[in-house]
Motif scaffolding. Sequence first.
Motif, PDB file in Angstrom:
ATOM      1  N   GLY A   1      49.449  54.887  38.992  1.00 17.66           N
ATOM      2  CA  GLY A   1      48.962  53.733  39.741  1.00 17.66           C
ATOM      3  C   GLY A   1      49.234  53.882  41.221  1.00 17.66           C
ATOM      4  O   GLY A   1      48.384  53.552  42.056  1.00 17.66           O
ATOM      5  N   VAL A   2      50.426  54.392  41.555  1.00 19.85           N
ATOM      6  CA  VAL A   2      50.755  54.625  42.959  1.00 19.85           C
ATOM      7  C   VAL A   2      49.851  55.701  43.538  1.00 19.85           C
ATOM      8  O   VAL A   2      49.369  55.593  44.673  1.00 19.85           O
ATOM      9  CB  VAL A   2      52.237  55.038  43.101  1.00 19.85           C
ATOM     10  CG1 VAL A   2      52.535  55.499  44.520  1.00 19.85           C
ATOM     11  CG2 VAL A   2      53.147  53.878  42.711  1.00 19.85           C
ATOM     12  N   ARG A   3      49.574  56.725  42.767  1.00 23.85           N
ATOM     13  CA  ARG A   3      48.672  57.798  43.218  1.00 23.85           C
ATOM     14  C   ARG A   3      47.303  57.225  43.585  1.00 23.85           C
ATOM     15  O   ARG A   3      46.742  57.548  44.634  1.00 23.85           O
ATOM     16  CB  ARG A   3      48.529  58.837  42.099  1.00 23.85           C
ATOM     17  CG  ARG A   3      47.628  60.003  42.457  1.00 23.85           C
ATOM     18  CD  ARG A   3      47.454  60.926  41.252  1.00 23.85           C
ATOM     19  NE  ARG A   3      46.634  62.068  41.589  1.00 23.85           N
ATOM     20  CZ  ARG A   3      47.089  63.209  42.059  1.00 23.85           C
ATOM     21  NH1 ARG A   3      48.374  63.364  42.261  1.00 23.85           N
ATOM     22  NH2 ARG A   3      46.272  64.199  42.337  1.00 23.85           N
TER      23      ARG A   3
ATOM     24  N   PHE B   1      56.635  64.598  41.996  1.00 25.01           N
ATOM     25  CA  PHE B   1      57.139  63.787  40.885  1.00 25.01           C
ATOM     26  C   PHE B   1      56.650  62.346  41.002  1.00 25.01           C
ATOM     27  O   PHE B   1      56.165  61.760  40.038  1.00 25.01           O
ATOM     28  CB  PHE B   1      58.677  63.813  40.879  1.00 25.01           C
ATOM     29  CG  PHE B   1      59.287  62.924  39.829  1.00 25.01           C
ATOM     30  CD1 PHE B   1      59.339  63.317  38.504  1.00 25.01           C
ATOM     31  CD2 PHE B   1      59.795  61.681  40.175  1.00 25.01           C
ATOM     32  CE1 PHE B   1      59.898  62.491  37.538  1.00 25.01           C
ATOM     33  CE2 PHE B   1      60.352  60.850  39.225  1.00 25.01           C
ATOM     34  CZ  PHE B   1      60.405  61.262  37.895  1.00 25.01           C
ATOM     35  N   ALA B   2      56.727  61.789  42.207  1.00 24.09           N
ATOM     36  CA  ALA B   2      56.348  60.382  42.405  1.00 24.09           C
ATOM     37  C   ALA B   2      54.869  60.161  42.149  1.00 24.09           C
ATOM     38  O   ALA B   2      54.471  59.172  41.543  1.00 24.09           O
ATOM     39  CB  ALA B   2      56.699  59.945  43.823  1.00 24.09           C
ATOM     40  N   THR B   3      54.030  61.092  42.594  1.00 25.76           N
ATOM     41  CA  THR B   3      52.586  60.901  42.434  1.00 25.76           C
ATOM     42  C   THR B   3      52.128  61.225  41.015  1.00 25.76           C
ATOM     43  O   THR B   3      51.044  60.825  40.604  1.00 25.76           O
ATOM     44  CB  THR B   3      51.804  61.779  43.420  1.00 25.76           C
ATOM     45  OG1 THR B   3      52.193  63.145  43.266  1.00 25.76           O
ATOM     46  CG2 THR B   3      52.065  61.326  44.850  1.00 25.76           C
TER      47      THR B   3
ATOM     48  N   ALA C   1      49.102  62.109  51.350  1.00 25.25           N
ATOM     49  CA  ALA C   1      48.923  60.676  51.607  1.00 25.25           C
ATOM     50  C   ALA C   1      50.237  59.924  51.436  1.00 25.25           C
ATOM     51  O   ALA C   1      50.539  58.993  52.196  1.00 25.25           O
ATOM     52  CB  ALA C   1      47.862  60.098  50.671  1.00 25.25           C
ATOM     53  N   LEU C   2      51.054  60.326  50.449  1.00 22.08           N
ATOM     54  CA  LEU C   2      52.349  59.682  50.260  1.00 22.08           C
ATOM     55  C   LEU C   2      53.281  59.977  51.438  1.00 22.08           C
ATOM     56  O   LEU C   2      54.015  59.094  51.892  1.00 22.08           O
ATOM     57  CB  LEU C   2      52.985  60.134  48.941  1.00 22.08           C
ATOM     58  CG  LEU C   2      54.345  59.518  48.599  1.00 22.08           C
ATOM     59  CD1 LEU C   2      54.302  57.995  48.662  1.00 22.08           C
ATOM     60  CD2 LEU C   2      54.830  59.984  47.227  1.00 22.08           C
ATOM     61  N   LEU C   3      53.245  61.198  51.948  1.00 21.49           N
ATOM     62  CA  LEU C   3      54.054  61.527  53.129  1.00 21.49           C
ATOM     63  C   LEU C   3      53.632  60.665  54.321  1.00 21.49           C
ATOM     64  O   LEU C   3      54.484  60.152  55.061  1.00 21.49           O
ATOM     65  CB  LEU C   3      53.919  63.006  53.471  1.00 21.49           C
ATOM     66  CG  LEU C   3      54.660  63.991  52.550  1.00 21.49           C
ATOM     67  CD1 LEU C   3      54.293  65.424  52.899  1.00 21.49           C
ATOM     68  CD2 LEU C   3      56.173  63.788  52.644  1.00 21.49           C
TER      69      LEU C   3
END
Length: 329
Positions: free
Chosen positions: A112-114, A105-107, A79-81
């Motif tokens: 919260g972003v996840r 790492f980001a997720t 989803a982030l991609l």
Amino acid sequence: MSRFQVVSGKGGTGKTTVAAALALALATEGRRTLLVEVEGRQGIAQLFEADSLPYEERKIAVAPGGGEVYALAIDAERALLDYLQMFYKLGSAGRALKKLGAIDFATTIAPGVRDVLLTGKACEAVRRKDKQNRFIYDYVIMDAPPTGRITRFLNVNDEVAGLARIGPIHNQAQAVMRVLKSPETAVHLVTLLEEMPVQETADGIEELQAAELPVGRVIVNMVRPHLLDEDALRTAAGGRRKEIAKTLTRAGVTGSAGLVRPLVEQAAEHAQRVELEREQRAVLTGLGLPSYELPLIGEGVDPAGLYELAVELRKQGVGEGAAEQGVGS
């Protein structure tokens, strides 16, 4: 009209089963539903005895009347991609970040972003339309995180406030919250007629209402039948062994004396359970929310069991007049 049905519940209450049955019930009479999971457990695929769900919408069942149930396992990294491609046009650069571990790492570092990514993907499916401006899915049903985490999971605005006050992440959170706090959404909580699940349900409702998230219904799952009438329950609770022995003897049961003790013990256990269930049902009634009830399926739930539960939901009004009124409100 509640087109986005979010199903939560304490672990062990069968929330994934209820979400799947709800998707089948709502797909009846030619409708199309999307059943979404966000926890990476592949619980939907296991219920329908299908292969593991990929990160794409795939038809998983046909409902009575020709309706279709699609399923999607939302993966935060994928989803982030998608998100990076949509807003930043990273393309192959995004895939390179994944290989370097930056996406994971980001997720992980920013939960919260996840949650924004997971809920955002589901909300996009709720809003998506075809070329004739008709919704692709009549309903989207989410098998959501358990009750103890559901409010934080859905209240994405608060979760990302400290991370992004402007820009695409902020805008995405705002768009998600417009769906989640609108009449389009209903959050249902699954429980059992047991003290801990009922208490967690009551706490979850209070938290959702405090966050101004729309609570739908309480769904009481695995309801067991009452095998004794009121007189028999009173007899069992009182342990009237002599009376029971005489009744068995008059009925021509041989060796009735040896049968009395185990029969009385089982009946007393049943009477005690019925009384405890009545107490918990009274607590649920006091919450002031409408409810559905689903029976316990003794041998576990397979696809046939899901259809059985979907029929039960239909009997209780799920999907009736849905095109005009929605459900869960």
